[in-house]
Design a protein around this motif. Sequence first.
Motif, PDB file in Angstrom:
ATOM      1  N   ALA A  14       0.772  -0.983  -0.160  1.00  0.00           N
ATOM      2  CA  ALA A  14      -0.161   0.077   0.518  1.00  0.00           C
ATOM      3  C   ALA A  14       0.945   0.837  -0.042  1.00  0.00           C
ATOM      4  N   GLU A  15       2.092   1.297   0.976  1.00  0.00           N
ATOM      5  CA  GLU A  15       3.235   2.022   0.718  1.00  0.00           C
ATOM      6  C   GLU A  15       3.938   2.789  -0.602  1.00  0.00           C
ATOM      7  N   GLU A  16       3.547   0.942  -1.433  1.00  0.00           N
ATOM      8  CA  GLU A  16       4.100   2.102  -2.545  1.00  0.00           C
ATOM      9  C   GLU A  16       3.447   2.292  -3.734  1.00  0.00           C
ATOM     10  N   ASP A  17       2.211   1.531  -3.311  1.00  0.00           N
ATOM     11  CA  ASP A  17       1.471   2.268  -4.079  1.00  0.00           C
ATOM     12  C   ASP A  17       0.916   3.813  -4.076  1.00  0.00           C
ATOM     13  N   ARG A  18       0.458   3.617  -2.839  1.00  0.00           N
ATOM     14  CA  ARG A  18       0.827   5.353  -2.050  1.00  0.00           C
ATOM     15  C   ARG A  18       1.826   6.439  -2.988  1.00  0.00           C
ATOM     16  N   ASP A  19       3.136   5.827  -2.779  1.00  0.00           N
ATOM     17  CA  ASP A  19       4.106   6.390  -3.426  1.00  0.00           C
ATOM     18  C   ASP A  19       3.513   6.913  -5.440  1.00  0.00           C
ATOM     19  N   ALA A  20       3.686   6.080  -5.213  1.00  0.00           N
ATOM     20  CA  ALA A  20       3.336   5.842  -6.906  1.00  0.00           C
ATOM     21  C   ALA A  20       2.387   6.690  -7.548  1.00  0.00           C
ATOM     22  N   TRP A  21       1.018   6.610  -6.861  1.00  0.00           N
ATOM     23  CA  TRP A  21      -0.110   7.933  -7.284  1.00  0.00           C
ATOM     24  C   TRP A  21       0.190   9.368  -6.775  1.00  0.00           C
ATOM     25  N   THR A  22       1.108   9.171  -5.349  1.00  0.00           N
ATOM     26  CA  THR A  22       1.736  10.841  -5.573  1.00  0.00           C
ATOM     27  C   THR A  22       2.960  11.309  -6.767  1.00  0.00           C
TER      28      THR A  22
END
Length: 631
Positions: A603-611
């Motif tokens: 989820a943190e990786e997906d959040r970083d990608a969204w950011t």
Amino acid sequence: MLLEIKDGTVLQNGIPVLSHFDFWIRGNERAAIVGRNGAGKTTLLEVITGAKELEPNPKNPASGLTKARRFTIGTLRQQAVENPDITVEECILEGALSRYASLLYSKERFDFEQRYDRIFTGFGFALEDRKKRLGDFSGGEQTKIMMIRLLLMQPDVLVLDEPTNHLDLDSIEWLENYLLSYPGAVLMVSHDRFFLDRTAEVVWEVSNGRVVRYAGNYSAYREEKRKNEVKQRRAYEEQQAEIARLNALITKFKNKPRKAAFARSRQKILERMEHIGMPDPDDAVIHTGDILPERLGNKWVFECEDLTIGYDKKKPIRKLSFRLRRGQKIGVLGPNGTGKSTFLKTVAGLLPPLGGKVQIGENVDLAYYDQMTAGISSDQSVAGWFSEQFPFMKPEDVRGYLAGFLFRGEDFLKAVGSLSGGEKARLRLAAILAGKPNFLVLDEPTNNMDIPAKETLESVFRSYKGTILFVSHDRYFLDRVADALLLFEPGRTDVLYYPSDYSHYAERKRKLSENDGYMRTAEDQRLIEELRAVPKAEKGMLRTIPDADLELDWRFELNHRERAAAEQKFAAALSEMENLPVPDTEEEYEKYLETEEKLRQAAEEDRDAWTKTLLDWFDIWQDAQDRRRAE
């Protein structure tokens, strides 16, 4: 079924070239034959055309080759014409009469004449060229004429060996469209992957004595093959682990009286096991990790205004204004002689501009490549030459790095001067990338390379995080690497900018051509106006438009899709964490904690990608504001 081979074997000097293979040709199927040089593609064609016979197989009466009762086959080969003194007309009609015996005395003649005109002009000839002698044409033009003759004969099976050789882009595109509606079957051998993607619906791969059929075009075949290799490798590794486990049990219990029967049963399992082979390694090396330059460099890598290029001020070749943004990969497309290489040499500083302003951005490390720079001449070995360029690289690191560019085993000991043109090009490009520049200027980087080498370089340049400006006639390579195009069109002195990949450009070009003279959509008309409009401030000159609304709309649209996909993926990851079942036992709780940690990291990786997509949007918005202030 027009032709079918069952359990066929072909020998060369007593050695099997193709073993126990099946092959067939259906009514109007368009099939491609692919494989590395020497794999047996030519042998298979010789069997199909009757030039070579299959080995008798008394153990299998059903084996052999069978043909339909009505069966004609026509083959295009790369060879000189037999009689250069006859006219084109005589050559064409000779072939047609061999197919249509009553052509001169039937109404079929009128239909033939229409097809003749359409095909002849479709390959770029003028109608009056029919009266010329074959010997008056170049070798490439003679090959085109023989292809026209073959297409007019309309055999049941059309066999084309490297049909795009000697054809310009317009002729290739015309041939692609013609083959899509050809009434018979088509069998093609070609290294032009874009051509195969456009025309083939079946791919037969010849490799290691086997012939394997894949449904779909070239790209579908490559994807399916990679999936199969992953599955086979996984199955092989799992079986090897099981074999090791069984052998360990047999060794442990075979000498123990009470367990000897158990050990024998494990031995029988091993003996009955159908062994899975290790998958053949892919000829290409597919790079997936990021390839980073030594330093980031300026946001604007290259800028020019009213840049005039050429060798004579009295006869300039092109004039353009252009900005190249960090991270862009721009393909330069156009026929020979339109100034593409001249432009690259001017960008690289090898040719002085004839006029206008040119600026390379700060902290930009430019590396230039063309066929001349690839012409390495040295008596040193491949490994020795490369080590001399990078003396601080360990020998094992040199070998590992060069392996990523298809240099293996004895290749390291070869003298550089003895390498083929394609091998020298790979070595030179490997050295350029090892220097970690942030701006690559490349003129025909894949010339003289086979398909595995091209696919390797495609993966390299897709993983490369710097900026690329390159010329290529390989449409598949262009499509895989370039995210935008500069179009050098003949008959004009300006340059057009197309803010998308080659497939998008080719499809849009085809649609506009089909609808020419009819109602167009507002989007199509807007594109035409953007590409053809001439600014009033500069008579006869078109400023390329990477900063125009067309590009901004395109970049915003791409970013919108990326943001939506990234946001959706992040939301799904959060939902999966929230819906993780609550554990009931201590053992389940430990697994729960392990799973929760994995989901949290994902989820943190997906959040970083969204950011990142949000930050990219801000960059695009800032560019739009900068342009508006400049106007």
